[in-house]
Design a protein around this motif. Sequence first.
Motif, PDB file in Angstrom:
ATOM      1  N   GLN A  83       0.832  -1.206   0.000  1.00 56.22           N
ATOM      2  CA  GLN A  83       0.000   0.000   0.000  1.00 56.22           C
ATOM      3  C   GLN A  83       0.869   1.261   0.000  1.00 56.22           C
ATOM      4  O   GLN A  83       0.546   2.258  -0.611  1.00 56.22           O
ATOM      5  N   SER A  84       2.019   1.176   0.701  1.00 55.29           N
ATOM      6  CA  SER A  84       2.852   2.364   0.917  1.00 55.29           C
ATOM      7  C   SER A  84       3.971   2.512  -0.116  1.00 55.29           C
ATOM      8  O   SER A  84       4.969   3.151   0.150  1.00 55.29           O
ATOM      9  N   GLY A 137       0.789  10.207  -5.973  1.00 58.10           N
ATOM     10  CA  GLY A 137       0.620   8.903  -5.315  1.00 58.10           C
ATOM     11  C   GLY A 137       0.327   7.794  -6.316  1.00 58.10           C
ATOM     12  O   GLY A 137       0.905   6.710  -6.265  1.00 58.10           O
ATOM     13  N   GLY A 138      -0.562   8.104  -7.256  1.00 59.02           N
ATOM     14  CA  GLY A 138      -0.933   7.109  -8.268  1.00 59.02           C
ATOM     15  C   GLY A 138       0.259   6.720  -9.129  1.00 59.02           C
ATOM     16  O   GLY A 138       0.460   5.554  -9.452  1.00 59.02           O
ATOM     17  N   GLN A 139       1.067   7.742  -9.487  1.00 65.88           N
ATOM     18  CA  GLN A 139       2.258   7.452 -10.315  1.00 65.88           C
ATOM     19  C   GLN A 139       3.285   6.640  -9.532  1.00 65.88           C
ATOM     20  O   GLN A 139       3.917   5.731 -10.069  1.00 65.88           O
ATOM     21  N   GLN A 140       3.436   6.963  -8.238  1.00 61.75           N
ATOM     22  CA  GLN A 140       4.388   6.185  -7.418  1.00 61.75           C
ATOM     23  C   GLN A 140       3.944   4.721  -7.332  1.00 61.75           C
ATOM     24  O   GLN A 140       4.765   3.813  -7.382  1.00 61.75           O
ATOM     25  N   ASP A 159      -0.812  -6.056  -1.668  1.00 63.46           N
ATOM     26  CA  ASP A 159      -1.425  -5.843  -0.356  1.00 63.46           C
ATOM     27  C   ASP A 159      -2.123  -4.483  -0.330  1.00 63.46           C
ATOM     28  O   ASP A 159      -1.482  -3.464  -0.091  1.00 63.46           O
ATOM     29  N   GLU A 160      -3.413  -4.461  -0.563  1.00 60.77           N
ATOM     30  CA  GLU A 160      -4.218  -3.229  -0.606  1.00 60.77           C
ATOM     31  C   GLU A 160      -3.493  -2.137  -1.388  1.00 60.77           C
ATOM     32  O   GLU A 160      -3.322  -1.018  -0.876  1.00 60.77           O
ATOM     33  N   PRO A 161      -3.060  -2.398  -2.621  1.00 61.88           N
ATOM     34  CA  PRO A 161      -2.166  -1.454  -3.305  1.00 61.88           C
ATOM     35  C   PRO A 161      -2.792  -0.106  -3.619  1.00 61.88           C
ATOM     36  O   PRO A 161      -2.076   0.873  -3.770  1.00 61.88           O
ATOM     37  N   PHE A 162      -4.120  -0.049  -3.719  1.00 65.11           N
ATOM     38  CA  PHE A 162      -4.731   1.206  -4.154  1.00 65.11           C
ATOM     39  C   PHE A 162      -5.471   1.936  -3.040  1.00 65.11           C
ATOM     40  O   PHE A 162      -6.136   2.932  -3.290  1.00 65.11           O
ATOM     41  N   SER A 163      -5.361   1.459  -1.803  1.00 64.74           N
ATOM     42  CA  SER A 163      -6.231   2.047  -0.779  1.00 64.74           C
ATOM     43  C   SER A 163      -5.796   3.442  -0.341  1.00 64.74           C
ATOM     44  O   SER A 163      -6.573   4.151   0.290  1.00 64.74           O
ATOM     45  N   ALA A 164      -4.560   3.868  -0.700  1.00 66.89           N
ATOM     46  CA  ALA A 164      -4.160   5.240  -0.345  1.00 66.89           C
ATOM     47  C   ALA A 164      -4.579   6.236  -1.426  1.00 66.89           C
ATOM     48  O   ALA A 164      -4.362   7.433  -1.278  1.00 66.89           O
TER      49      ALA A 164
END
Length: 350
Positions: A83-84, A137-140, A159-164
């Motif tokens: 996620q991070s 954030g999306g590009q990272q 692991d919840e890759p898009f939740s941020a």
Amino acid sequence: MQSQLSIRNISKIFKTGDGVKNISLEIAKGEMVTLLGPSGCGKTTVLRSIGGFLEPDSGDILIRGNSILQLPPEKRPTAMVFQSYNLWPHMTVYENLAFGLKIRKYTKADMEREVKAALEMVQLGSAASKHPTQLSGGQQQRVALARALLLKPDVLLLDEPFSALDAKLRMEMREELRDIQMATDMTMVFVTHDQEEALSISDRIVVMHGGQIEQLSTPQDIYDTPQSLFVANFIGRINVLKGVSDGQHITVGGLRLPNPKLELPIGHCIVAVRPEDMYLSEQEEGLTGHIRQVMVLGHYAEVSVNYEEEVLKVFVPRQQAATLHPGQPISLMFSKMNVFPEISVSEADK
Ligand code: ATP
């Protein structure tokens, strides 16, 4: 056919008594499987066990028929997207991506070709010389995904890759990931607590609850035929009503409908109906109540109806909503439903 990933009866119980129990799962090459469930149900514990960041107490995990449990994370044929993002801020995007290939002793030319292809796949062809802090954030997260993809893992773990990310970007990324997954035929295990995300991108969904698998099936099957009230409540919207079974039929209010689950014990039962499977009727033989509220939500409207002590939700076309008003007496009908033994109510509250 041999599975790409086999999880055989793994358990991991932490000192607190929480964890996962007897998880078994076979995933085929090229499948996208989502682990879905509420916070604390054990999704991450399963994913981390596959990646090698946690050691299960018992059971085995095999990739293409070989046990990977003795291998440290970096030696496993897996890659993980967090996620991070976990990018190195002092390195450029190119350096972040090339790092793993350098360790694998790629030549400079091969490395450049692979990094370029991976960046193009995630639509970041022109970002190679930038630093992660210069990206959104999306590009990272796209860079993190490209870094994992170019390692060509046998199984990619997410692991919840898009939740941020914000809701709109999350939907775009979901679609892109699914495109990439289908184009590369990569096997992926995706963790999320977002049921809409799971329904939209998965070949199969594993619904987890209290450290165990509650249901494992296709998105369509899980939505249409939930095996428990927990799954029915967790996936999508559902109205829960009291009914009575006489064996062949179920009676709910003024409705008597064929019993879809003949093995159900005779007597009181729980009837679960999706809002889109209910409709409003002028006739009085359905569930009679009063309209409480009408909310137009774009092309359809959500109508709340007071029925006995319950508030039921019905989706109706936008045009029909214009003819409805609070306080209006109404009758509700439906023909599609799921039924559960009465005991499931307390089980679902666990
Ligand atoms: P979330 O969406 O909140 O991450 P999850 O479904 O991924 O939830 P896990 O992180 O797998 O759940 O946790 C399962 C259970 O095990 C939880 O009750 C959690 O508190 C507990 N747990 C997880 N890791 C540890 C640990 N290292 N030590 C003790 N308990 C843990």
